[in-house]
Write a protein that holds these residues in place. Structure first.
Motif, PDB file in Angstrom:
ATOM      1  N   GLU A 104       0.915  -1.179   0.163  1.00 33.11           N
ATOM      2  CA  GLU A 104      -0.107   0.230   0.728  1.00 33.11           C
ATOM      3  C   GLU A 104       0.796   1.034  -0.191  1.00 33.11           C
ATOM      4  OE1 GLU A 104      -3.297   0.142  -0.794  1.00 33.11           O
ATOM      5  OE2 GLU A 104      -3.094  -2.390  -0.868  1.00 33.11           O
ATOM      6  N   PHE A 105       2.030   0.779   1.325  1.00 32.82           N
ATOM      7  CA  PHE A 105       3.059   2.235   0.660  1.00 32.82           C
ATOM      8  C   PHE A 105       3.172   2.439  -1.171  1.00 32.82           C
ATOM      9  CE2 PHE A 105       4.030   2.582   5.364  1.00 32.82           C
ATOM     10  CZ  PHE A 105       3.683   4.124   5.018  1.00 32.82           C
ATOM     11  N   GLN A 106       3.829   1.047  -1.039  1.00 35.12           N
ATOM     12  CA  GLN A 106       3.851   0.840  -3.061  1.00 35.12           C
ATOM     13  C   GLN A 106       2.949   1.783  -4.105  1.00 35.12           C
ATOM     14  OE1 GLN A 106       7.277  -0.057  -4.487  1.00 35.12           O
ATOM     15  NE2 GLN A 106       6.914   1.649  -5.531  1.00 35.12           N
ATOM     16  N   ARG A 107       1.669   1.897  -3.680  1.00 36.73           N
ATOM     17  CA  ARG A 107       0.742   2.000  -4.578  1.00 36.73           C
ATOM     18  C   ARG A 107       0.771   3.256  -3.940  1.00 36.73           C
ATOM     19  NH1 ARG A 107      -3.240  -0.891  -5.810  1.00 36.73           N
ATOM     20  NH2 ARG A 107      -2.867  -2.472  -3.881  1.00 36.73           N
ATOM     21  N   ILE A 108       0.697   4.081  -3.252  1.00 35.18           N
ATOM     22  CA  ILE A 108       0.812   5.096  -2.926  1.00 35.18           C
ATOM     23  C   ILE A 108       2.181   6.441  -3.632  1.00 35.18           C
ATOM     24  CG2 ILE A 108       1.089   7.315  -1.309  1.00 35.18           C
ATOM     25  CD1 ILE A 108      -0.694   5.653   0.690  1.00 35.18           C
ATOM     26  N   ALA A 109       3.081   5.592  -3.583  1.00 43.83           N
ATOM     27  CA  ALA A 109       5.105   6.124  -4.412  1.00 43.83           C
ATOM     28  C   ALA A 109       4.353   6.180  -5.394  1.00 43.83           C
ATOM     29  CB  ALA A 109       5.383   5.053  -4.010  1.00 43.83           C
ATOM     30  N   SER A 110       3.984   5.234  -6.625  1.00 45.89           N
ATOM     31  CA  SER A 110       3.240   4.851  -7.658  1.00 45.89           C
ATOM     32  C   SER A 110       2.123   5.554  -7.992  1.00 45.89           C
ATOM     33  CB  SER A 110       2.862   3.358  -8.268  1.00 45.89           C
ATOM     34  OG  SER A 110       3.114   3.269  -9.137  1.00 45.89           O
ATOM     35  N   HIS A 111       1.009   5.877  -7.601  1.00 44.34           N
ATOM     36  CA  HIS A 111       0.652   6.935  -8.119  1.00 44.34           C
ATOM     37  C   HIS A 111       0.888   8.382  -7.582  1.00 44.34           C
ATOM     38  CE1 HIS A 111      -2.514   3.746  -8.471  1.00 44.34           C
ATOM     39  NE2 HIS A 111      -3.060   4.026  -7.679  1.00 44.34           N
ATOM     40  N   CYS A 112       2.176   8.898  -6.598  1.00 51.57           N
ATOM     41  CA  CYS A 112       2.268  10.175  -6.242  1.00 51.57           C
ATOM     42  C   CYS A 112       2.685  10.415  -7.824  1.00 51.57           C
ATOM     43  CB  CYS A 112       3.367  10.681  -5.496  1.00 51.57           C
ATOM     44  SG  CYS A 112       2.855  10.211  -4.134  1.00 51.57           S
ATOM     45  N   MET A 113       3.801   9.101  -8.345  1.00 53.26           N
ATOM     46  CA  MET A 113       4.581   9.754  -9.802  1.00 53.26           C
ATOM     47  C   MET A 113       3.362   9.514 -10.977  1.00 53.26           C
ATOM     48  SD  MET A 113       7.982  10.024  -9.621  1.00 53.26           S
ATOM     49  CE  MET A 113       7.880   9.829 -11.440  1.00 53.26           C
ATOM     50  N   ALA A 114       2.578   9.048 -10.626  1.00 54.05           N
ATOM     51  CA  ALA A 114       1.335   8.647 -11.472  1.00 54.05           C
ATOM     52  C   ALA A 114       1.022   9.781 -12.189  1.00 54.05           C
ATOM     53  CB  ALA A 114       0.580   7.405 -11.929  1.00 54.05           C
ATOM     54  N   LEU A 115       0.259  10.749 -11.081  1.00 56.79           N
ATOM     55  CA  LEU A 115      -0.518  11.751 -10.867  1.00 56.79           C
ATOM     56  C   LEU A 115       0.770  13.206 -11.101  1.00 56.79           C
ATOM     57  CD1 LEU A 115      -2.815  11.560  -8.126  1.00 56.79           C
ATOM     58  CD2 LEU A 115      -3.102  10.303 -10.481  1.00 56.79           C
ATOM     59  N   GLY A 116       1.360  13.078 -10.281  1.00 51.94           N
ATOM     60  CA  GLY A 116       2.489  13.966 -10.331  1.00 51.94           C
ATOM     61  C   GLY A 116       3.284  14.392 -12.289  1.00 51.94           C
ATOM     62  N   THR A 117       3.603  12.970 -12.763  1.00 46.58           N
ATOM     63  CA  THR A 117       3.839  12.943 -14.392  1.00 46.58           C
ATOM     64  C   THR A 117       2.596  13.650 -15.443  1.00 46.58           C
ATOM     65  OG1 THR A 117       3.831  10.264 -14.791  1.00 46.58           O
ATOM     66  CG2 THR A 117       5.548  11.764 -14.295  1.00 46.58           C
ATOM     67  N   PHE A 118       1.433  13.224 -15.286  1.00 47.58           N
ATOM     68  CA  PHE A 118      -0.285  13.436 -16.209  1.00 47.58           C
ATOM     69  C   PHE A 118      -0.164  14.482 -15.770  1.00 47.58           C
ATOM     70  CE2 PHE A 118      -4.456  13.276 -16.073  1.00 47.58           C
ATOM     71  CZ  PHE A 118      -5.315  13.050 -17.259  1.00 47.58           C
ATOM     72  N   ILE A 119      -0.213  15.336 -14.377  1.00 51.02           N
ATOM     73  CA  ILE A 119      -0.571  16.520 -14.441  1.00 51.02           C
ATOM     74  C   ILE A 119       0.742  17.393 -15.274  1.00 51.02           C
ATOM     75  CG2 ILE A 119      -0.308  18.625 -12.885  1.00 51.02           C
ATOM     76  CD1 ILE A 119      -2.352  16.472 -12.527  1.00 51.02           C
ATOM     77  N   ASN A 120       2.217  16.871 -15.377  1.00 54.75           N
ATOM     78  CA  ASN A 120       3.440  17.620 -16.482  1.00 54.75           C
ATOM     79  C   ASN A 120       2.214  17.405 -17.978  1.00 54.75           C
ATOM     80  OD1 ASN A 120       6.473  17.265 -17.406  1.00 54.75           O
ATOM     81  ND2 ASN A 120       5.287  19.173 -16.717  1.00 54.75           N
ATOM     82  N   ASP A 121       2.135  16.106 -17.993  1.00 56.50           N
ATOM     83  CA  ASP A 121       1.091  16.108 -19.704  1.00 56.50           C
ATOM     84  C   ASP A 121       0.223  16.820 -19.980  1.00 56.50           C
ATOM     85  OD1 ASP A 121       2.825  14.039 -19.927  1.00 56.50           O
ATOM     86  OD2 ASP A 121       2.184  12.645 -19.639  1.00 56.50           O
ATOM     87  N   CYS A 122      -0.503  17.530 -18.771  1.00 52.04           N
ATOM     88  CA  CYS A 122      -1.374  18.127 -19.110  1.00 52.04           C
ATOM     89  C   CYS A 122      -0.556  19.515 -19.214  1.00 52.04           C
ATOM     90  CB  CYS A 122      -2.341  18.096 -18.333  1.00 52.04           C
ATOM     91  SG  CYS A 122      -3.385  16.537 -18.552  1.00 52.04           S
ATOM     92  N   GLY A 123       0.060  20.198 -19.628  1.00 45.84           N
ATOM     93  CA  GLY A 123       1.005  21.158 -19.416  1.00 45.84           C
ATOM     94  C   GLY A 123       0.745  22.447 -18.048  1.00 45.84           C
ATOM     95  N   ALA A 124       0.596  21.905 -16.587  1.00 46.32           N
ATOM     96  CA  ALA A 124       1.644  21.798 -16.129  1.00 46.32           C
ATOM     97  C   ALA A 124       3.527  22.270 -15.763  1.00 46.32           C
ATOM     98  CB  ALA A 124       1.165  21.522 -14.326  1.00 46.32           C
ATOM     99  N   TRP A 125       3.455  23.029 -14.982  1.00 50.32           N
ATOM    100  CA  TRP A 125       5.334  22.659 -15.311  1.00 50.32           C
ATOM    101  C   TRP A 125       5.114  22.001 -13.742  1.00 50.32           C
ATOM    102  CZ3 TRP A 125       8.762  22.252 -18.534  1.00 50.32           C
ATOM    103  CH2 TRP A 125       9.813  22.823 -17.853  1.00 50.32           C
ATOM    104  N   HIS A 126       5.977  21.735 -13.036  1.00 49.99           N
ATOM    105  CA  HIS A 126       6.938  21.073 -12.023  1.00 49.99           C
ATOM    106  C   HIS A 126       6.139  21.231 -10.697  1.00 49.99           C
ATOM    107  CE1 HIS A 126       9.354  19.180 -15.436  1.00 49.99           C
ATOM    108  NE2 HIS A 126      10.193  20.376 -15.497  1.00 49.99           N
ATOM    109  N   SER A 127       5.909  22.111 -10.651  1.00 48.99           N
ATOM    110  CA  SER A 127       5.292  22.437  -9.048  1.00 48.99           C
ATOM    111  C   SER A 127       4.053  21.132  -8.722  1.00 48.99           C
ATOM    112  CB  SER A 127       4.584  23.869  -8.933  1.00 48.99           C
ATOM    113  OG  SER A 127       5.464  24.627  -8.974  1.00 48.99           O
ATOM    114  N   PRO A 128       3.142  20.387  -9.155  1.00 47.32           N
ATOM    115  CA  PRO A 128       2.374  19.518  -8.717  1.00 47.32           C
ATOM    116  C   PRO A 128       3.119  18.235  -8.990  1.00 47.32           C
ATOM    117  CG  PRO A 128       1.707  20.458 -10.495  1.00 47.32           C
ATOM    118  CD  PRO A 128       2.938  21.281 -10.638  1.00 47.32           C
TER     119      PRO A 128
END
Length: 367
Positions: A104-128
């Protein structure tokens, strides 16, 4: 006079972290509109499945670290469950709880990367992305404390886990779990109603429920399409049947729904961790096995709910020290099969967002 144009075929990338050479999309375009997409994969040339048939059962555990390298603990777990099922190996209760905590810790860590890079793909810069890296780093600190590694952990063992948790692990884990709800709330306030984010994701890359089922999609991709299916509930493993948690599902299966499901899953992982950390018993963490583990002749399949979906291992034993056959059911590969249907009719700019919403890791896509 009507202007006649020919479709343009281009190799798309690099944009997504996986499109730097190990994966490419061969796109047919009519101007800016996507007419068709052919996903081309397989350039890592790892040959893990064949290599594993020449190693012992224990020597194969590091291979599972390197398939989905953003969720190595989960890869370890799925494989050892199959090996244990093959040989009928019992696992101590404390080790079962440790496995759930790590998963479950791994799920949270993985989703952090998934969401962070996804927001980046949507046009946000690196803050999220940097905010989400912050929580991921604290989880990796815990993994390093337990295993000595920060990316490929090699922590699970057939019959338990490699080492018991150090004394300082549980206090630090509980402190982090207590802090995570406020951090996830920050993500929601930053993103869930962000006007630009909504325009880029709502109604984009729709994967209908029936197509998601027929394509054998799993994980957030499947649940984003409204299918309430989670292996932790449908076919519980370890001690997941002892915990109270919900299965978040989306409505129409667009990029926003897949994002929202992952965000809600982080909350549910926190609920599981709170219960597991409070209930973890004392005791041994590993059963004693011969140095050369020889399961009886037979076959076994075990699967888990990885951050990306159903991760399964199929093993065939001929009573030797190595698997006679070693096959993997990787969620990233299966979830990519509906990529063309999800992209047709959208714009080139949308294709970046759609690919990012699937959350692939090419280590487990390579055949």
């Amino acid at each position: 006079m009507a202007l006649k144009t020919e479709p343009l075929i281009v190799n798309f990338g690099p944009q997504h972290p996986s499109t730097h050479g190990v994966f490419r999309m061969r796109m047919t375009l009519d101007g800016e509109q996507v007419v068709d997409v052919e996903p081309v994969m397989g350039y890592l040339h790892r040959g893990v499945e064949k290599l594993a048939e020449e190693r012992t059962y224990t020597q194969n555990i590091p291979f599972t670290d390197r398939m989905d390298y953003l969720a190595s603990m989960t890869g370890n777990l799925a494989y050892v469950l199959a090996a244990e099922k093959l040989g009928g190996i019992p696992v101590p209760e404390r080790a079962q709880y440790i496995r759930v905590i790590m998963a479950e810790f791994q799920r949270i860590a993985s989703h952090c990367m998934a969401l962070g890079t996804f927001i980046n793909d949507c046009g946000a810069w690196h803050s999220p992305l940097m905010y989400m890296f912050r929580e991921r780093e604290r989880i990796i600190d815990l993994f390093e404390m337990a295993s000595g590694h920060r990316l490929t952990y090699n922590y699970m063992r057939i019959g338990g886990v490699r080492l018991d948790l150090p004394p300082e692990f549980l206090p630090r884990a509980k402190a982090l779990v207590a802090e995570l709800p406020s951090r996830i709330k920050d993500y929601e306030q930053l993103l869930v109603e962000n006007e630009i984010f909504l325009v880029r994701t709502k109604g984009v890359g729709i994967l209908p429920r029936n197509l998601a089922i027929n394509a054998s999609a799993s994980g957030p991709v499947l649940r984003g399409s409204g299918v309430k299916w989670d292996i932790r509930k449908a076919d519980p493993y370890c001690v997941y049947d002892r915990f109270d948690f919900d299965i978040p599902v989306g409505i129409q299966g667009d990029c926003y729904d897949r994002f929202w499901v992952r965000l809600q899953e982080m909350k549910q992982s926190v609920r599981i961790l709170e219960q597991a950390l409070a209930q973890i018993p004392e005791g041994t963490v590993r059963v004693s096995l011969p140095q050369w583990y020889r399961p009886p002749k037979g076959e076994a399949y075990a699967h888990v709910e990885s951050p990306r979906g159903e991760l399964g291992f199929y093993l065939v034993s001929d009573n030797s020290i190595s698997p006679y056959r070693f096959k993997v059911r990787p969620p990233s590969l299966i979830n990519l099969t509906a990529l063309a249907q999800m992209m047709r009719g959208y714009k080139v700019a949308d294709s970046v967002v759609i690919l990012g919403s699937i959350d692939i890791v090419l280590g487990e896509v390579d055949r």
